[in-house]
Design a protein around this motif. Structure first.
Motif, PDB file in Angstrom:
ATOM      1  N   LYS A  40       2.980   2.557  12.493  1.00  0.00           N
ATOM      2  CA  LYS A  40       2.309   1.619  11.594  1.00  0.00           C
ATOM      3  C   LYS A  40       0.887   1.410  12.087  1.00  0.00           C
ATOM      4  CE  LYS A  40       6.522  -0.910  10.414  1.00  0.00           C
ATOM      5  NZ  LYS A  40       7.144  -2.242  10.320  1.00  0.00           N
ATOM      6  N   TYR A  45       0.865   4.780   7.409  1.00  0.00           N
ATOM      7  CA  TYR A  45       2.246   4.356   7.634  1.00  0.00           C
ATOM      8  C   TYR A  45       3.100   5.612   7.616  1.00  0.00           C
ATOM      9  CZ  TYR A  45       6.684   1.903   6.572  1.00  0.00           C
ATOM     10  OH  TYR A  45       7.960   1.414   6.575  1.00  0.00           O
ATOM     11  N   LEU A  57       8.988  -3.038   6.523  1.00  0.00           N
ATOM     12  CA  LEU A  57       7.787  -3.509   5.824  1.00  0.00           C
ATOM     13  C   LEU A  57       6.541  -3.116   6.600  1.00  0.00           C
ATOM     14  CD1 LEU A  57       8.921  -7.188   5.118  1.00  0.00           C
ATOM     15  CD2 LEU A  57       8.972  -5.293   3.515  1.00  0.00           C
ATOM     16  N   HIS A  58       5.467  -2.882   5.860  1.00  0.00           N
ATOM     17  CA  HIS A  58       4.163  -2.651   6.474  1.00  0.00           C
ATOM     18  C   HIS A  58       3.094  -3.148   5.509  1.00  0.00           C
ATOM     19  CE1 HIS A  58       1.140  -1.029   9.061  1.00  0.00           C
ATOM     20  NE2 HIS A  58       0.724  -0.122   8.190  1.00  0.00           N
ATOM     21  N   SER A  59       2.005  -3.706   6.041  1.00  0.00           N
ATOM     22  CA  SER A  59       0.905  -4.197   5.211  1.00  0.00           C
ATOM     23  C   SER A  59      -0.338  -3.352   5.455  1.00  0.00           C
ATOM     24  CB  SER A  59       0.586  -5.656   5.556  1.00  0.00           C
ATOM     25  OG  SER A  59       1.681  -6.477   5.243  1.00  0.00           O
ATOM     26  N   LYS A  84       3.511  -3.150  -3.275  1.00  0.00           N
ATOM     27  CA  LYS A  84       3.167  -4.377  -3.991  1.00  0.00           C
ATOM     28  C   LYS A  84       1.703  -4.719  -3.785  1.00  0.00           C
ATOM     29  CE  LYS A  84       7.747  -6.374  -3.893  1.00  0.00           C
ATOM     30  NZ  LYS A  84       8.496  -7.614  -3.768  1.00  0.00           N
ATOM     31  N   VAL A 111      -4.524  -7.300   0.540  1.00  0.00           N
ATOM     32  CA  VAL A 111      -3.435  -6.823   1.390  1.00  0.00           C
ATOM     33  C   VAL A 111      -2.264  -6.382   0.510  1.00  0.00           C
ATOM     34  CG1 VAL A 111      -1.812  -7.436   3.212  1.00  0.00           C
ATOM     35  CG2 VAL A 111      -4.163  -8.303   3.286  1.00  0.00           C
ATOM     36  N   TYR A 112      -1.905  -5.111   0.665  1.00  0.00           N
ATOM     37  CA  TYR A 112      -0.796  -4.514  -0.078  1.00  0.00           C
ATOM     38  C   TYR A 112       0.413  -4.412   0.851  1.00  0.00           C
ATOM     39  CZ  TYR A 112      -3.889  -3.338  -3.917  1.00  0.00           C
ATOM     40  OH  TYR A 112      -4.754  -3.422  -4.978  1.00  0.00           O
ATOM     41  N   THR A 113       1.590  -4.640   0.295  1.00  0.00           N
ATOM     42  CA  THR A 113       2.819  -4.594   1.078  1.00  0.00           C
ATOM     43  C   THR A 113       3.615  -3.351   0.719  1.00  0.00           C
ATOM     44  OG1 THR A 113       2.892  -7.004   1.121  1.00  0.00           O
ATOM     45  CG2 THR A 113       4.924  -5.844   1.697  1.00  0.00           C
ATOM     46  N   VAL A 115       7.206  -1.659   1.065  1.00  0.00           N
ATOM     47  CA  VAL A 115       8.596  -2.032   1.296  1.00  0.00           C
ATOM     48  C   VAL A 115       9.442  -0.766   1.216  1.00  0.00           C
ATOM     49  CG1 VAL A 115      10.542  -3.447   0.529  1.00  0.00           C
ATOM     50  CG2 VAL A 115       8.194  -4.270   0.189  1.00  0.00           C
TER      51      VAL A 115
END
Length: 136
Positions: A40, A45, A57-59, A84, A111-113, A115
């Motif tokens: 990460k 990612y 999860l990673h942002s 997201k 900031v994008y997530t 999943v």
């Protein structure tokens, strides 16, 4: 008669031990876990999955004009990827079975997530940021 009772008790005991063993194996098989390689970074990612059960999860802090370059492949089990936007809306959702190499354009900074949900999965997900503004 006593012999039949002893045999019945032995059979019941064997059935109980087999049931306990099966329950333990089922519990272990469905337990959350990850085996593989996970990286990460602020601009990427990577999941190289040998076996995964559960969610990761990673942002990523992205800018308007960025492009996510995605390689996504499910080899075994179910592997689900969702991206997201900062407002919570989903901009990508898929299982890596049909489309394995694609891009997603970023139209809003924030900031994008990322999943990832997996069930008995084997496969890989690699997401890299390509910044179109800096390459022109």
């Amino acid at each position: 008669m006593k012999r039949a009772i002893k045999r019945s008790k032995a059979i019941i005991l064997i059935i109980v031990f087999v049931a306990i063993g099966l329950a333990a194996a089922f519990f272990r098989y469905n337990q959350e876990g990850f085996t593989g390689n996970r990286v990460k970074n602020p601009d990427s990612y990577l999941l190289e999955i040998e076996r995964m059960n559960g969610t990761d999860l990673h942002s990523l802090d992205l800018k308007t004009g960025d492009v996510l370059m995605i390689q996504f492949e499910t080899l075994k089990g179910s592997l689900y990827l969702e991206i997201k936007a900062p407002d919570g809306n989903t901009i990508y959702r898929g299982d890596g079975k049909e489309t394995t190499d694609f891009t997603v354009d970023i139209t809003e900074s924030g900031v994008y997530t990322i999943v990832v949900c997996a069930r008995h999965a084997k496969g890989s997900i690699q997401i890299d940021i390509k910044n179109e503004r800096l390459e022109q």
